[in-house]
Design a protein around this motif. Structure first.
Motif, PDB file in Angstrom:
ATOM      1  N   GLN A  51       0.829  -1.192   0.000  1.00 60.47           N
ATOM      2  CA  GLN A  51       0.000   0.000   0.000  1.00 60.47           C
ATOM      3  C   GLN A  51       0.876   1.260   0.000  1.00 60.47           C
ATOM      4  O   GLN A  51       1.880   1.314   0.718  1.00 60.47           O
ATOM      5  N   PHE A  52       0.479   2.238  -0.789  1.00 65.44           N
ATOM      6  CA  PHE A  52       1.204   3.510  -0.842  1.00 65.44           C
ATOM      7  C   PHE A  52       0.902   4.299   0.420  1.00 65.44           C
ATOM      8  O   PHE A  52      -0.252   4.446   0.819  1.00 65.44           O
ATOM      9  N   ARG A  53       1.964   4.837   1.050  1.00 68.59           N
ATOM     10  CA  ARG A  53       1.815   5.657   2.249  1.00 68.59           C
ATOM     11  C   ARG A  53       2.330   7.056   1.948  1.00 68.59           C
ATOM     12  O   ARG A  53       3.523   7.264   1.766  1.00 68.59           O
ATOM     13  N   TYR A  54       1.404   7.982   1.866  1.00 71.69           N
ATOM     14  CA  TYR A  54       1.692   9.342   1.420  1.00 71.69           C
ATOM     15  C   TYR A  54       2.792  10.045   2.218  1.00 71.69           C
ATOM     16  O   TYR A  54       3.666  10.672   1.612  1.00 71.69           O
ATOM     17  N   GLY A  75       5.910   8.769   0.855  1.00 68.11           N
ATOM     18  CA  GLY A  75       5.990   8.815  -0.596  1.00 68.11           C
ATOM     19  C   GLY A  75       6.334   7.509  -1.277  1.00 68.11           C
ATOM     20  O   GLY A  75       6.941   7.520  -2.357  1.00 68.11           O
ATOM     21  N   ARG A  76       5.946   6.379  -0.690  1.00 67.22           N
ATOM     22  CA  ARG A  76       6.222   5.100  -1.333  1.00 67.22           C
ATOM     23  C   ARG A  76       5.290   4.014  -0.793  1.00 67.22           C
ATOM     24  O   ARG A  76       4.607   4.204   0.210  1.00 67.22           O
ATOM     25  N   ALA A  77       5.291   2.881  -1.485  1.00 67.46           N
ATOM     26  CA  ALA A  77       4.480   1.741  -1.071  1.00 67.46           C
ATOM     27  C   ALA A  77       5.246   0.913  -0.029  1.00 67.46           C
ATOM     28  O   ALA A  77       6.476   0.820  -0.082  1.00 67.46           O
ATOM     29  N   PHE A  78       4.504   0.334   0.893  1.00 71.27           N
ATOM     30  CA  PHE A  78       5.060  -0.503   1.958  1.00 71.27           C
ATOM     31  C   PHE A  78       4.363  -1.853   1.978  1.00 71.27           C
ATOM     32  O   PHE A  78       3.187  -1.960   1.637  1.00 71.27           O
TER      33      PHE A  78
END
Length: 188
Positions: free
Chosen positions: A67-70, A73-76
């Motif tokens: 999931q992208f975490r704003y 700034g990237r997916a985790f």
């Protein structure tokens, strides 16, 4: 656990004001009296709490999300998790979040414990659950929620944590808290 009224390290609230009222996060600034009688200021976030689910498939793989975490700034890579709604039972929240985000329902649920991810600036607690006996029934993502669902073997999860590919604190904590309950078979 120590009684805050008797704990020599306890701080006493002298005044409290809300400085930000967001959709989910509420920021407070308190004037406090420190253990030595001097004064201090504490700024912190009030959070409604959350759940995280270690969902175990019959073949000893775990359900993960990408999931992208704003803020970063990237997916985790993360275990399924979500916010507890006002008045919601924690187990009901875990059941709802697993179903909505991954499309799985579980036959067996076990509360594994609780973690406090940000004790220096938030009252957030995350309740940890182990879910097993999974059946895929189809996801029901919230509006504006985008994620990929993955199935990862326990050994691969351990390797991804060690290599630094999984860095999410709730995921790492929940995984290791649940690991003794998963059983030796899942680690071979």
């Amino acid at each position: 656990m120590s009684d805050p009224n008797r704990d020599p390290l306890a701080e006493r609230t002298a005044a409290s004001e809300q400085v930000f009222d967001g959709v989910m996060l509420k920021v407070w600034r308190d004037a406090v009296v420190l253990p030595d009688g001097s004064k201090g200021v504490r700024e912190y976030i009030r959070h409604p709490g959350a759940v995280v689910v270690v969902a175990l498939l019959d073949d000893d793989r775990l359900i993960f999300e990408r999931q992208f975490r704003y803020p970063l700034g990237r997916a985790f890579l993360e275990l399924p998790a979500g916010k507890i709604d006002a008045g919601e039972d924690i187990r009901a929240c875990a059941i709802r979040e697993l179903r909505e985000e991954t499309g799985f329902e579980a036959r067996t649920w076990q509360h594994v414990g609780v973690m406090h991810p940000c004790i220096g600036y938030s009252d957030e607690r995350i309740e940890i659950f182990l879910a097993s006996g999974l059946t895929h029934v189809g996801h029901a993502l919230d509006d504006g929620e985008f994620l990929e669902v993955l199935e990862l073997p326990v050994r691969e999860v351990e390797a991804l944590i060690r290599s630094g590919e999984i860095t999410d604190a709730k995921t790492i904590t929940a995984f290791y808290r649940a690991l003794p309950f998963i059983g030796a078979a899942a680690r071979t």
